[in-house]
Design a protein around this motif. Structure first.
Motif, PDB file in Angstrom:
ATOM      1  N   LEU A 559       0.965  -1.244   0.009  1.00 20.24           N
ATOM      2  CA  LEU A 559      -0.049   0.042   0.024  1.00 20.24           C
ATOM      3  C   LEU A 559       0.937   1.248   0.138  1.00 20.24           C
ATOM      4  CD1 LEU A 559      -3.197  -0.591   2.237  1.00 20.24           C
ATOM      5  CD2 LEU A 559      -3.001   0.412  -0.198  1.00 20.24           C
ATOM      6  N   ASP A 560       2.016   1.386   0.689  1.00 23.62           N
ATOM      7  CA  ASP A 560       2.716   2.490   0.919  1.00 23.62           C
ATOM      8  C   ASP A 560       3.390   2.484  -0.558  1.00 23.62           C
ATOM      9  OD1 ASP A 560       2.105   3.107   3.494  1.00 23.62           O
ATOM     10  OD2 ASP A 560       3.842   2.125   4.449  1.00 23.62           O
ATOM     11  N   ASP A 561       4.069   1.832  -1.080  1.00 29.44           N
ATOM     12  CA  ASP A 561       4.584   1.982  -2.648  1.00 29.44           C
ATOM     13  C   ASP A 561       3.554   2.330  -3.479  1.00 29.44           C
ATOM     14  OD1 ASP A 561       7.470   0.681  -1.901  1.00 29.44           O
ATOM     15  OD2 ASP A 561       6.056  -0.697  -0.918  1.00 29.44           O
ATOM     16  N   ALA A 562       2.202   1.912  -3.488  1.00 27.32           N
ATOM     17  CA  ALA A 562       1.272   2.015  -4.238  1.00 27.32           C
ATOM     18  C   ALA A 562       0.967   3.746  -4.118  1.00 27.32           C
ATOM     19  CB  ALA A 562       0.051   1.346  -4.022  1.00 27.32           C
ATOM     20  N   ARG A 563       1.001   4.084  -2.814  1.00 30.47           N
ATOM     21  CA  ARG A 563       0.724   5.511  -2.622  1.00 30.47           C
ATOM     22  C   ARG A 563       1.643   6.270  -3.111  1.00 30.47           C
ATOM     23  NH1 ARG A 563      -0.299   4.006   2.674  1.00 30.47           N
ATOM     24  NH2 ARG A 563      -2.599   3.421   3.013  1.00 30.47           N
ATOM     25  N   SER A 564       2.858   6.232  -3.170  1.00 31.47           N
ATOM     26  CA  SER A 564       4.156   6.654  -3.624  1.00 31.47           C
ATOM     27  C   SER A 564       4.033   6.791  -5.184  1.00 31.47           C
ATOM     28  CB  SER A 564       5.420   6.581  -3.243  1.00 31.47           C
ATOM     29  OG  SER A 564       6.019   5.417  -3.886  1.00 31.47           O
ATOM     30  N   ILE A 565       3.514   5.814  -5.652  1.00 36.86           N
ATOM     31  CA  ILE A 565       3.512   5.667  -7.192  1.00 36.86           C
ATOM     32  C   ILE A 565       2.177   6.529  -7.708  1.00 36.86           C
ATOM     33  CG2 ILE A 565       2.795   4.236  -9.259  1.00 36.86           C
ATOM     34  CD1 ILE A 565       4.293   1.987  -7.767  1.00 36.86           C
ATOM     35  N   LEU A 566       1.291   6.661  -7.023  1.00 34.53           N
ATOM     36  CA  LEU A 566      -0.040   7.422  -7.198  1.00 34.53           C
ATOM     37  C   LEU A 566       0.530   8.666  -7.059  1.00 34.53           C
ATOM     38  CD1 LEU A 566      -2.955   7.300  -7.470  1.00 34.53           C
ATOM     39  CD2 LEU A 566      -3.239   7.550  -5.063  1.00 34.53           C
ATOM     40  N   SER A 567       1.400   9.235  -6.148  1.00 35.11           N
ATOM     41  CA  SER A 567       1.727  10.665  -6.176  1.00 35.11           C
ATOM     42  C   SER A 567       2.865  11.252  -7.314  1.00 35.11           C
ATOM     43  CB  SER A 567       2.543  10.889  -4.657  1.00 35.11           C
ATOM     44  OG  SER A 567       3.538  10.195  -4.770  1.00 35.11           O
ATOM     45  N   ARG A 568       3.334  10.255  -8.075  1.00 31.48           N
ATOM     46  CA  ARG A 568       4.203  10.403  -9.147  1.00 31.48           C
ATOM     47  C   ARG A 568       3.242  10.585 -10.332  1.00 31.48           C
ATOM     48  NH1 ARG A 568       8.196   5.786  -9.121  1.00 31.48           N
ATOM     49  NH2 ARG A 568       8.772   6.642 -11.280  1.00 31.48           N
ATOM     50  N   LEU A 569       1.995  10.451 -10.278  1.00 32.52           N
ATOM     51  CA  LEU A 569       1.197  10.463 -11.390  1.00 32.52           C
ATOM     52  C   LEU A 569       0.137  11.653 -11.506  1.00 32.52           C
ATOM     53  CD1 LEU A 569       0.053   6.524 -11.737  1.00 32.52           C
ATOM     54  CD2 LEU A 569       1.290   8.019 -13.566  1.00 32.52           C
ATOM     55  N   ASP A 570       0.938  12.798 -11.063  1.00 29.42           N
ATOM     56  CA  ASP A 570       0.074  14.046 -11.076  1.00 29.42           C
ATOM     57  C   ASP A 570      -0.195  14.419 -12.779  1.00 29.42           C
ATOM     58  OD1 ASP A 570       2.883  14.511 -11.086  1.00 29.42           O
ATOM     59  OD2 ASP A 570       2.557  16.417 -11.309  1.00 29.42           O
ATOM     60  N   GLY A 571      -1.231  14.875 -12.936  1.00 24.54           N
ATOM     61  CA  GLY A 571      -1.431  15.300 -14.436  1.00 24.54           C
ATOM     62  C   GLY A 571      -2.339  14.081 -14.876  1.00 24.54           C
ATOM     63  N   VAL A 572      -2.518  13.183 -14.253  1.00 23.93           N
ATOM     64  CA  VAL A 572      -3.215  12.042 -14.650  1.00 23.93           C
ATOM     65  C   VAL A 572      -4.352  11.519 -13.501  1.00 23.93           C
ATOM     66  CG1 VAL A 572      -3.033   9.376 -15.154  1.00 23.93           C
ATOM     67  CG2 VAL A 572      -1.271  11.051 -15.955  1.00 23.93           C
ATOM     68  N   ARG A 573      -5.475  11.086 -14.240  1.00 23.15           N
ATOM     69  CA  ARG A 573      -6.721  10.971 -13.106  1.00 23.15           C
ATOM     70  C   ARG A 573      -6.231   9.425 -12.764  1.00 23.15           C
ATOM     71  NH1 ARG A 573      -9.600  13.938 -16.727  1.00 23.15           N
ATOM     72  NH2 ARG A 573     -10.282  12.227 -18.104  1.00 23.15           N
ATOM     73  N   ALA A 574      -5.270   9.215 -11.778  1.00 21.74           N
ATOM     74  CA  ALA A 574      -5.182   7.862 -11.340  1.00 21.74           C
ATOM     75  C   ALA A 574      -5.743   7.670  -9.709  1.00 21.74           C
ATOM     76  CB  ALA A 574      -3.492   7.894 -11.078  1.00 21.74           C
ATOM     77  N   ASP A 575      -6.119   6.534  -9.583  1.00 19.45           N
ATOM     78  CA  ASP A 575      -6.654   6.155  -8.168  1.00 19.45           C
ATOM     79  C   ASP A 575      -6.093   5.002  -7.540  1.00 19.45           C
ATOM     80  OD1 ASP A 575      -8.133   4.413  -9.538  1.00 19.45           O
ATOM     81  OD2 ASP A 575      -9.917   5.631  -9.724  1.00 19.45           O
ATOM     82  N   LEU A 576      -6.415   4.670  -6.586  1.00 18.58           N
ATOM     83  CA  LEU A 576      -5.966   3.406  -5.813  1.00 18.58           C
ATOM     84  C   LEU A 576      -7.010   2.643  -5.139  1.00 18.58           C
ATOM     85  CD1 LEU A 576      -3.608   1.779  -4.495  1.00 18.58           C
ATOM     86  CD2 LEU A 576      -3.369   3.679  -2.933  1.00 18.58           C
TER      87      LEU A 576
END
Length: 659
Positions: A559-576
RNA sequence: GCCGCAGUGGCUUAGUGGUAGAGCGGCGCCUUGGUAAGGCGCAGGUCGGGGGUUCAAUUCCCCCCUGCGGCUCCA
């Protein structure tokens, strides 16, 4: 403003479109009141050209009578005598029940949704009065064509208030009594043709229940469109697939608490609609239109609008303000024309375009005509009017705007021209003088088009096209449309000054660059449904997908790694997907949400620093870096507007709008 | 607007003149799972709304609302 008198036909403006409307349903309407007394007083004329009434005729009173409020309907025009006879019989019936011999005939146009012309109505009422007197009734006829005030005391018994709709029978009689309306309608001849890309015109006819005159091989949608237009055939009887999709995807839903055809948009639906709206407006501004905003409601008594609307009151939503009666706009035409008439315009500034995204335009469509996102009572229509100096400028501009419309629909995810069929309406005169232009249009379109040729110009335009989406149920819905309007500039007093300093009246083009936004959504969903039926994965274009990337951790450990990947996808509609579902379940959820990219993060990915991406509809997965996915999406959504997620980025935080 | 059909928990639905069952979803607990549904339990229904018939109506009748199909109409 005076519209050409054309009973039986009727103006509707949608991006200002005007269509024939055959009135067949309307009947004479009578509201019966059994009264202790009725008293009326004439106020002022409601119909032009009537004589001033002598003083003694300006008021009247009847005691203990059957009051009949009557409206004569369009349909009665064909046979006023027959209608009067039927009405007399009905009145006799009711008068018998309430046991009175005294009848008041009170013309009351407000009962009607499709009023007959005053001449015909008077003829009908006179015949009715005569008929009733012949039957031995004491008849009081209140004068026709004046605004009146009245006082009434209605009896309280169960039969004291009744209403009836009366249709004349006697078909033979009707033939002899053919009204001007029917004659005028009969005079308008409409020929159907297919115009191919070489400029060859193929006259169409209906033979043995299908459209003949053109080899439709390889043009099946054109055949279905022609059949829809010419025969109104219905080969399929199912709910349109997009209705289920719009609800299951939690985009749009019916709103029983409103009026039919007024929808509710959930966050994901609002996101999609908002993106399309932004893109259409952006592209239309880039084309050169000046964006304006105009009121949604207009005064019924405004001189430029009044006669037009009195003719077709049933089409409008009516709003009573504190001091006037208004109607809700059904396009931006009024608003923009009223702005244009006050503008000071030189020929140097032509062509000149105004634009507005109407949220909303309102049309009080008949209940049975409404369908999901295809046909609504409140809809969002981009409407862009261009003033042109002359027909040559109009033709040039028409094609400039054609390219705007084409590109827009392509941007929205349609295949051009495969996903649409052109319906072109043209007057005989325009066809004769500008056939090369129409042919060039067909050539540019790239496949044969359906042409409806009118013998005369009854409507305000000489040329009009629509891009029609033909759906799985063989129904056609028009999206983009443009017209060359030769009448409204004059009607609204719109002028420009030419090279010699003279005032001139421009032509007006009426463009809806994409058609109603709801219809764009309808088309996209229908297209997706067709894909699903053909075994292809249904999806929306990436720029419109509510979620573009779904991050799915294999287990809670990631989960923690997933959250950090999510934060690198700014400008994209990404969810978790941070639920405790199993991996298979989370994949299933993402597929049901039509997510184009599903990125799985497990132990392997954490170690390699890459993500495992499942591309929508394939079960194939590929390793890629976060940046690679980002740039892939960036290139797929280039030159399109962006909005962030419409809902919380963590799935566990999302409410359910609909099961 | 007219004709026909439909409306049962958030969703999909079974069923009945004696006040209702299921699956999904939700919640809780267990499960820590590698690409389209893990297990157990719990909660949740004025049977679209109003009126009528009946000892009794979700069920039969009438009116209305909403939706679907057809007609009509149309962006």
């Amino acid at each position: 403003m005076e519209t050409p008198s054309l009973p039986g036909y009727f103006r509707v403006s949608g991006a200002g479109a005007l269509y024939p409307r055959r009135i067949t349903r309307a009947e004479m309407r009578i509201l019966f009141l059994h009264v202790d007394y009725l008293e009326y007083e004439v106020k002022e004329k409601a119909v032009k050209g009537l004589p001033d009434l002598p003083k003694e005729a300006r008021h009247g009173r009847a005691e203990e009578a059957l009051v009949c409020f009557i409206s004569a309907e369009k349909r009665d025009e064909a046979n006023p005598i027959g209608a009067a006879k039927a009405a007399a019989a009905s009145i006799e019936d009711v008068a018998g029940q309430v046991r009175t011999r005294r009848v008041v005939l009170y013309p009351y146009s407000h009962l009607s949704s499709s009023l007959a012309s005053p001449d015909r109505a008077q003829e009908l009422l006179a015949a009715l009065e005569k008929d009733l007197r012949a039957r031995g009734y004491d008849v009081t006829a209140s004068p026709f064509g004046y605004y009146k005030s009245f006082k009434v005391a209605v009896k309280g018994h169960p039969l004291s208030e009744l209403s009836r709709e009366i249709v004349a029978e006697a078909a033979a009689e009707a033939k002899e009594e053919l009204s001007d309306a029917i004659k005028a309608e009969a005079k308008l001849r409409s020929d159907w043709l297919v115009l191919d890309t070489k400029g060859e015109a193929h006259p169409l006819s209906i033979k043995d229940g299908s459209v003949a005159g053109f080899d439709f091989k390889g043009h099946d949608n054109l055949r279905r469109f022609a059949s829809y237009e010419m025969m109104k055939t219905r080969e399929v009887k199912e709910e349109p697939p997009h209705v289920r999709l719009m609800r299951d995807l939690e985009l749009v839903d019916y709103e029983p608490g409103s009026d039919p055809g007024n929808l509710r948009y959930y966050p994901k639906g609002r996101l999609i609609k908002g993106l399309i709206e932004e893109h259409v407006s952006q592209r239309t501004r880039e084309y050169g239109a000046m964006e304006v905003e105009s009121p949604v409601m207009y005064d019924f008594e405004h001189p430029a609008l009044k006669s037009y609307l009195n003719r077709f009151p049933a089409r409008q939503y009516v709003v009573q303000t504190p001091n006037k009666k208004t109607f809700l706009r059904f396009s931006a035409c009024f608003g923009q024309f009223l702005i244009m008439k006050d503008m000071v315009i030189s020929y140097k500034q032509l062509p000149l375009s105004l634009y507005e995204l109407t949220r909303y335009s309102f049309r009080a469509e008949q209940r049975g005509e409404l369908a999901g996102l295809r046909r609504l009572r409140a809809f969002t229509m981009p409407d862009c009017h261009a003033l042109c100096a002359d027909v040559e400028q109009a033709k040039t501009q028409f094609m400039v705007r054609f390219e705007v419309a084409w590109k827009l629909l392509e941007d929205c995810g349609f295949s051009m021209p495969d996903d649409f069929e052109v319906g072109m309406r043209v007057t005989e005169a325009f066809w004769r003088d500008h056939r090369d232009f129409v042919t060039a249009y067909a050539k540019r379109w790239g496949k044969p088009i359906l042409l409806e040729k009118w013998s005369e110009q009854f409507f305000y335009f000489t040329l009009k096209y629509e891009f029609n989406f033909v759906d799985a149920n063989d129904k056609a819905a028009a999206l983009s449309t443009d017209q060359i309007d030769t009448e409204n500039a004059k009607r609204f007093g719109i002028t420009f000054t030419d090279e010699k300093g003279a005032k001139r009246t421009p032509l007006i083009l009426h463009l809806s660059p994409s058609g109603a936004i709801e219809r764009v959504m309808y088309g996209l969903l229908e297209k997706a449904a067709a894909d699903a039926k053909a075994g292809r994965p249904p999806m929306l274009p990436v720029w419109l997908s509510p979620t573009q990337v779904r991050i799915v951790p294999v287990s809670a450990d990631q989960l923690d790694d997933a959250r950090s990947i999510l934060s690198r996808l700014d400008g994209v509609r990404a969810d978790l997907d941070d639920t405790s579902d199993t991996l298979a379940k989370k994949i299933r959820t993402a597929e049901k949400d039509w997510v184009p990219y599903v990125a799985v993060i497990g132990r392997k990915e954490v170690e390699s620093g890459k993500i495992n991406v499942r591309v929508r509809g394939t079960t194939k997965q590929g390793e890629m870096t976060v940046d690679a996915l980002r740039s892939r999406i960036a290139s797929e959504t280039k030159d399109r507007p962006f909005r962030p997620l419409a809902e919380p980025k963590f799935l566990s935080m999302r409410p359910i709008f609909r099961g």
